[in-house]
Design a protein around this motif. Sequence first.
Motif, PDB file in Angstrom:
ATOM      1  N   ALA A 148       0.879  -1.165  -0.116  1.00 21.33           N
ATOM      2  CA  ALA A 148      -0.181  -0.105  -0.106  1.00 21.33           C
ATOM      3  C   ALA A 148       1.016   1.374  -0.071  1.00 21.33           C
ATOM      4  N   LEU A 149       1.868   1.268   0.717  1.00 25.15           N
ATOM      5  CA  LEU A 149       2.925   2.418   0.900  1.00 25.15           C
ATOM      6  C   LEU A 149       3.558   2.630  -0.386  1.00 25.15           C
ATOM      7  N   LEU A 150       3.785   1.645  -1.058  1.00 22.52           N
ATOM      8  CA  LEU A 150       4.778   2.064  -2.314  1.00 22.52           C
ATOM      9  C   LEU A 150       3.897   2.309  -3.274  1.00 22.52           C
ATOM     10  N   GLY A 151       2.628   1.670  -3.325  1.00 23.98           N
ATOM     11  CA  GLY A 151       1.523   1.862  -4.379  1.00 23.98           C
ATOM     12  C   GLY A 151       1.217   3.446  -4.311  1.00 23.98           C
ATOM     13  N   GLY A 152       1.062   3.725  -2.805  1.00 27.81           N
ATOM     14  CA  GLY A 152       0.710   5.251  -2.743  1.00 27.81           C
ATOM     15  C   GLY A 152       1.733   6.259  -3.251  1.00 27.81           C
ATOM     16  N   LEU A 153       2.861   6.146  -2.845  1.00 27.81           N
ATOM     17  CA  LEU A 153       4.187   6.852  -3.239  1.00 27.81           C
ATOM     18  C   LEU A 153       4.147   6.992  -4.670  1.00 27.81           C
ATOM     19  N   LEU A 154       3.889   5.720  -5.328  1.00 26.18           N
ATOM     20  CA  LEU A 154       4.238   5.671  -6.991  1.00 26.18           C
ATOM     21  C   LEU A 154       3.037   6.716  -7.455  1.00 26.18           C
ATOM     22  N   TRP A 155       1.947   6.339  -7.192  1.00 27.48           N
ATOM     23  CA  TRP A 155       0.798   7.069  -7.620  1.00 27.48           C
ATOM     24  C   TRP A 155       0.913   8.652  -7.375  1.00 27.48           C
ATOM     25  N   SER A 156       1.372   8.819  -6.373  1.00 32.72           N
ATOM     26  CA  SER A 156       1.612  10.436  -5.951  1.00 32.72           C
ATOM     27  C   SER A 156       2.883  11.083  -6.835  1.00 32.72           C
ATOM     28  N   LEU A 157       4.132  10.228  -7.118  1.00 29.08           N
ATOM     29  CA  LEU A 157       4.996  10.550  -7.941  1.00 29.08           C
ATOM     30  C   LEU A 157       4.543  10.953  -9.450  1.00 29.08           C
ATOM     31  N   VAL A 158       3.557  10.061  -9.882  1.00 28.04           N
ATOM     32  CA  VAL A 158       2.886  10.127 -11.168  1.00 28.04           C
ATOM     33  C   VAL A 158       2.182  11.630 -11.231  1.00 28.04           C
ATOM     34  N   ILE A 159       1.403  11.610 -10.074  1.00 25.51           N
ATOM     35  CA  ILE A 159       0.457  13.197 -10.272  1.00 25.51           C
ATOM     36  C   ILE A 159       1.622  14.242 -10.295  1.00 25.51           C
ATOM     37  N   ALA A 160       2.464  14.105  -9.260  1.00 22.52           N
ATOM     38  CA  ALA A 160       3.577  15.306  -9.214  1.00 22.52           C
ATOM     39  C   ALA A 160       4.261  15.622 -10.409  1.00 22.52           C
ATOM     40  N   GLN A 161       4.445  14.363 -11.253  1.00 21.95           N
ATOM     41  CA  GLN A 161       5.212  14.425 -12.356  1.00 21.95           C
ATOM     42  C   GLN A 161       4.581  15.081 -13.484  1.00 21.95           C
ATOM     43  N   ARG A 162       3.272  14.656 -13.518  1.00 21.41           N
ATOM     44  CA  ARG A 162       2.329  15.376 -14.416  1.00 21.41           C
ATOM     45  C   ARG A 162       2.035  16.808 -14.084  1.00 21.41           C
ATOM     46  N   ALA A 163       1.944  17.287 -12.920  1.00 26.25           N
ATOM     47  CA  ALA A 163       1.949  18.631 -12.648  1.00 26.25           C
ATOM     48  C   ALA A 163       3.062  19.456 -12.995  1.00 26.25           C
ATOM     49  N   ALA A 164       4.181  18.591 -12.701  1.00 23.97           N
ATOM     50  CA  ALA A 164       5.482  19.390 -12.923  1.00 23.97           C
ATOM     51  C   ALA A 164       5.610  19.631 -14.719  1.00 23.97           C
ATOM     52  N   LEU A 165       5.350  18.568 -15.306  1.00 26.91           N
ATOM     53  CA  LEU A 165       5.276  18.638 -16.911  1.00 26.91           C
ATOM     54  C   LEU A 165       4.427  19.800 -17.598  1.00 26.91           C
ATOM     55  N   ARG A 166       3.333  19.746 -16.827  1.00 22.25           N
ATOM     56  CA  ARG A 166       2.212  20.528 -17.248  1.00 22.25           C
ATOM     57  C   ARG A 166       2.641  21.954 -16.854  1.00 22.25           C
ATOM     58  N   LEU A 167       3.480  22.392 -15.739  1.00 22.39           N
ATOM     59  CA  LEU A 167       3.637  23.907 -15.314  1.00 22.39           C
ATOM     60  C   LEU A 167       4.982  24.133 -15.849  1.00 22.39           C
ATOM     61  N   TYR A 168       6.009  23.078 -16.209  1.00 17.43           N
ATOM     62  CA  TYR A 168       7.486  23.703 -16.467  1.00 17.43           C
ATOM     63  C   TYR A 168       7.843  22.903 -17.699  1.00 17.43           C
ATOM     64  N   ARG A 169       7.168  22.286 -18.397  1.00 22.89           N
ATOM     65  CA  ARG A 169       7.411  21.438 -19.534  1.00 22.89           C
ATOM     66  C   ARG A 169       8.841  20.897 -19.685  1.00 22.89           C
ATOM     67  N   ARG A 170       9.701  21.751 -20.376  1.00 21.90           N
ATOM     68  CA  ARG A 170      11.219  21.140 -20.531  1.00 21.90           C
ATOM     69  C   ARG A 170      12.003  21.010 -19.123  1.00 21.90           C
ATOM     70  N   ASP A 171      11.512  21.830 -18.162  1.00 23.24           N
ATOM     71  CA  ASP A 171      12.161  22.071 -16.937  1.00 23.24           C
ATOM     72  C   ASP A 171      11.342  21.140 -16.057  1.00 23.24           C
ATOM     73  N   GLY A 172      10.501  20.249 -16.509  1.00 27.01           N
ATOM     74  CA  GLY A 172       9.827  19.482 -15.572  1.00 27.01           C
ATOM     75  C   GLY A 172      10.320  18.617 -14.361  1.00 27.01           C
ATOM     76  N   LEU A 173      11.554  18.079 -15.080  1.00 25.38           N
ATOM     77  CA  LEU A 173      12.151  17.331 -14.010  1.00 25.38           C
ATOM     78  C   LEU A 173      12.869  17.895 -12.761  1.00 25.38           C
ATOM     79  N   ILE A 174      13.380  19.059 -13.157  1.00 27.93           N
ATOM     80  CA  ILE A 174      13.842  20.009 -12.194  1.00 27.93           C
ATOM     81  C   ILE A 174      12.859  20.795 -11.221  1.00 27.93           C
ATOM     82  N   GLY A 175      11.792  21.114 -11.856  1.00 32.93           N
ATOM     83  CA  GLY A 175      10.643  21.311 -10.948  1.00 32.93           C
ATOM     84  C   GLY A 175       9.884  20.424 -10.137  1.00 32.93           C
ATOM     85  N   LEU A 176      10.141  19.372 -10.664  1.00 26.40           N
ATOM     86  CA  LEU A 176       9.455  18.165  -9.704  1.00 26.40           C
ATOM     87  C   LEU A 176      10.239  17.769  -8.436  1.00 26.40           C
TER      88      LEU A 176
END
Lengths: 499, 129
Positions: free
Chosen positions: A439-467
């Motif tokens: 459950a904990l690892l699944g939750g973390l993974l899901w959270s990271l996906v959401i955060a990554q999508r948000a970062a890509l949406r906001l920062y595009r090419r700088d998404g990784l560093i923004g994340l």
Amino acid sequence: MRGTSPLYRPQSAYNLLHLPLVGRLLRWRWGRLALQLPFFIVAALLLIDGFTGPQNAARNLATVAPWVQYRGLLILAVLLAGNLFCMACPFTLPRTLAKRFSLGERRFPKLLRNKWLAIGGLFVIFLLYEWLDLWASPWLTAWLIVAYFVAAFALEAFFKESPFCKYVCPLGSFNFVYGTLSPSQIAVKNADICGQCAGKECINGSYSPQTVIRLDTITLRDAAGTEQRYEQQVIHGPQGTPGCGTELFAPQIKSNLDCIYCLDCARACPHQNIGLFVRTPGRELLQPEAWPKRWDVSLLVICLAFMSVTNAFGMVPPVYALEQSLIDVFGFQSELPVLLLIFGVGNLLLPMGLALLAGTLSRTFTRSALSLRDTVAAFAPAFVPVGFSIWFAHYGFHFLIAPLSIIPVFQEFMGQPGDWALFSVALEGSLIGLIQVVALLGGLLWSLVIAQRAALRLYRRDGLIGLLPWAVLLLLLMLAALQIFSLPMEMRGTEAMFR
Amino acid sequence: MKQVLLLTGLLALALLAGCRQPEATPAAGAGLEIALSIAPEPLATGAAEVTVTVNQNGQPVPIGIVSLRGDMTHAGMIPVIRENITLADGRAVVPFEWTMGGDWFIEVTVTLPDGTSARQTFDYAVTGS
Ligand code: SF4
Ligand code: SF4
């Protein structure tokens, strides 16, 4: 009616209100009452046992039902179905009664129409839980239930909307936040009907002191473009249905936040245009427009994720060492200031401070012009799965080590000997541990996906560093949780430290 | 309709509350002194051995029955129950298990052949391991 954003309906597979029997029950005029009544009876039983039964928490309904069964089942229900516990909440049963004695049509003060009270309510309830050892006291738990009834009744009587559910109730706030993961959501069937609906009964209700009849003319076009017109009689009267108590406007609902699944909207809608639709779990967490860009909402979600860690931390040995060192350093004479310090830092200062820091860092790294508030709001949904998974691991543990213990407790409540041997089944410790880790690892993974999508949406090419700052924060939260769950649980009070 | 449903619910509740019978409590005391000692110390999760000693007016009771029930103060823990253990010369050794670290209390009930009975509770703090 609020807002002017476009009418909205999620792509959906199925309307649960069309389920053969359940759907009918839910749509029935007294459907919610039929669900609340059993829970009201349960609440009354808890009060009887809490006030008059044995003050042994393991043998009293008042402690076993809410602190073990309720929490374990709630977390499962919210994940697998939706906010079912708010739907059947007994605390709001006196709502109609309260409305009868209504002391006016006052709105809840504007200053308080936000989630700051909810954050405060959650802080206070977790503090009281530890300070008063509520898990060990049937009597105090019974008083807490009384306090809930009184608070819900008073706020319903004083104010027009349902401020207790929307702004105050800690249980509701918990359900709202994690209801965003649920696979169901209220939505309208046909937005065109809403556009032509004169009364917007879903939010305004259909109650009026005198009977008033209105005729709505609705024109619809079918797929072939042919116009169809029909007239719908709309009756308002003393037997009318209330509109949405938490002031959600059905055609604009994009999130389960604030939805108590009462289905009043579905009952009030004269065009039978509202459904409880199946949807992708956690759908809104990936939709920026579904998430309010408000400090209070963002910090509620983030603080609640941190509260999951401090709450579990209260059950493992290092908390006693920490309390002892605080006593040594500050010379505290009672537990309250010690807990205020630990919870104030862990549940409020740390989440708020770290969220501001992560937001500032991601803005600096990406040279983003987006405000700090909007940055934090964009990443806040990422804290929902991670927080949920920690609560799941904690509450699931308590539930799975004695899932049937309520049965012998009830037998004893009824004056029979409790068949403890028969109902002592429990899941193997190692299996519970495995479920927790998954459950904990699944939750973390899901959270990271959401955060990554948000970062890509906001920062595009700088998404990784923004994340990066957010990913580190999520990871730290999870590592803290994993560390806590790997320690032996110790369910004990701390009064002895102050003797 | 709503009122009828509410009333029915409340009536059912009153009936349920009425059905509740008080738990039969053995006469407390009766000159019986109960003492417990537990090994190994310090107390930690896992197997343990509880020695129950029962004296009456300063003398070990010759024979009797002892029952133990260990509960955690936290709701939702399955109790550890040991029943109908024979007391000989005022002493019984009972295998026990601390299933989790935390606050425990053991309730000991002693019944003598003449029906004299006593109950006493002992508190313990157990370390998790
Ligand atoms: S009452 Fe029904 S038709 Fe009217 S706006 Fe609300 S959901 Fe749409
Ligand atoms: S009335 Fe409001 S809170 Fe109740 S189900 Fe409808 S949208 Fe949700």
